[in-house]
Scaffold this active site. Structure first.
Site, PDB file in Angstrom:
ATOM      1  N   SER A  29      -4.861  -8.632 -13.357  1.00 21.76           N
ATOM      2  CA  SER A  29      -5.327  -9.869 -12.732  1.00 21.76           C
ATOM      3  C   SER A  29      -6.770 -10.123 -13.127  1.00 21.76           C
ATOM      4  O   SER A  29      -7.560  -9.172 -13.278  1.00 21.76           O
ATOM      5  CB  SER A  29      -5.241  -9.754 -11.209  1.00 21.76           C
ATOM      6  OG  SER A  29      -5.848 -10.895 -10.618  1.00 21.76           O
ATOM      7  N   TYR A  33      -7.831  -4.018  -3.747  1.00 22.55           N
ATOM      8  CA  TYR A  33      -6.926  -4.608  -4.741  1.00 22.55           C
ATOM      9  C   TYR A  33      -7.629  -4.921  -6.063  1.00 22.55           C
ATOM     10  O   TYR A  33      -7.177  -4.470  -7.127  1.00 22.55           O
ATOM     11  CB  TYR A  33      -6.282  -5.878  -4.172  1.00 22.55           C
ATOM     12  CG  TYR A  33      -5.391  -6.603  -5.154  1.00 22.55           C
ATOM     13  CD1 TYR A  33      -4.152  -6.066  -5.523  1.00 22.55           C
ATOM     14  CD2 TYR A  33      -5.763  -7.822  -5.720  1.00 22.55           C
ATOM     15  CE1 TYR A  33      -3.326  -6.731  -6.425  1.00 22.55           C
ATOM     16  CE2 TYR A  33      -4.941  -8.489  -6.619  1.00 22.55           C
ATOM     17  CZ  TYR A  33      -3.724  -7.940  -6.965  1.00 22.55           C
ATOM     18  OH  TYR A  33      -2.914  -8.594  -7.858  1.00 22.55           O
TER      19      TYR A  33
END
Ligand SMILES: NC(=O)c1ccc[n+]([C@@H]2O[C@H](COP(=O)([O-])OP(=O)(O)OC[C@H]3O[C@@H](n4cnc5c(N)ncnc54)[C@H](OP(=O)(O)O)[C@@H]3O)[C@@H](O)[C@H]2O)c1
Length: 244
Positions: free
Chosen positions: A145, A167
């Site tokens: 990401s 994350y």
């Protein structure tokens, strides 16, 4: 072994029962791959396999929990029996509980997400590496990401992503690991790249994303089908190469 095992290429997608992984599995099958649908839950895996088969796609279920060594070993053995592996897409991922302020997260919170998003990638990749080494055009694709990009998170104009001490760093770590694999495997024909799907509406973000899972899957189909002289050790999205 039937004929299609020798003529078709085989792919494994981890966490393929829903979201972006499901669409990567569907997309690869539409491109002519025989696709192993990696999923940890039996019902969710069977439902996904049936749905894909109803579309006429050549898929098979692969029981797989990326945090479990025995499960990963069994998945690799299953793929070996199925005739090998050409493409691995490390898609399985979790965010962990939110919010994730660095001053407030617990070690357990961090470890859980690292175990899935990073160590899971080592487990699965290393378990299937002997199969990939036998392929004529092996590819490893890591679903990362841009929220893991340190450069984009600290960009002056429009910093990417929220404050996320769990994350986002797992995706920075995954990007770093992608580079290390690409370096070690240089010259073997195994191309290792990371991609970002964009902000996609899935269970991961309570469907806040603005792209469809099919749109999110597109970059990974590209990375899974790179030509033999294609890049390795890169990080990209639909707009092109992105900074680490
Ligand atoms: N959505 C976005 O905007 C976005 C943006 C950038 C990157 N990503 C990345 O894209 C990937 C897919 O996410 P998504 O948005 O499609 O989310 P999702 O719909 O929640 O799907 C996540 C998938 O990973 C599986 N999974 C989680 N832990 C697992 C484990 N231990 N073993 C095996 N499978 C496991 C889930 O299985 P269960 O159903 O069993 O839980 C599910 O199939 C993730 O790596 C995520 O970080 C997503």
């Amino acid at each position: 072994m039937t004929d299609h095992h020798t003529t078709k290429k085989t792919a494994l997608v981890t966490g393929a029962n829903k979201g972006i992984g499901y669409e990567i599995a569907a997309g690869l099958a539409r491109l002519g791959f025989r696709v192993g649908v990696g999923a940890r839950d039996t019902t969710r895996r069977t439902d996904a396999v049936e749905k894909l088969r109803a579309e006429g796609l050549d898929v098979f279920g692969v029981p797989l929990d990326v945090t479990d060594d025995a499960s990963v070993a069994a998945a690799a053995a299953l793929l070996e029996r199925e005739g090998g592996l050409d493409v691995l897409v490390n898609n399985a991922g979790i965010t962990g509980a939110m919010p994730q302020l660095p001053t407030q997260v617990t070690p357990e919170q961090v470890l859980e997400v690292v175990d899935t998003n990073v160590i899971g990638v080592f487990r699965v990749t290393n378990a299937v590496l002997p199969l990939l080494r036998r392929s004529t055009s092996p590819r490893v694709v890591n679903v990362s990401s841009t929220v893991g990009s340190l450069a984009l998170q600290t960009a002056q104009a429009e910093p990417v992503g929220p404050i996320s001490a769990v994350y986002s760093p797992t995706k920075s770590y995954l990007n770093a690991v992608t580079v290390q694999y690409a370096k070690e495997l240089a010259g073997t024909g195994i191309l290792v790249n990371a991609g970002c799907p964009g902000y996609v509406a899935t269970d991961l973000n309570d469907h806040q994303g603005i792209r469809t899972p099919e749109q999110g899957a597109a970059i990974f189909l590209e990375l899974a089908t790179l030509p033999d002289d294609g890049p390795s050790g890169t990080f990209r999205d639909d707009a092109g190469v992105q900074p680490w």
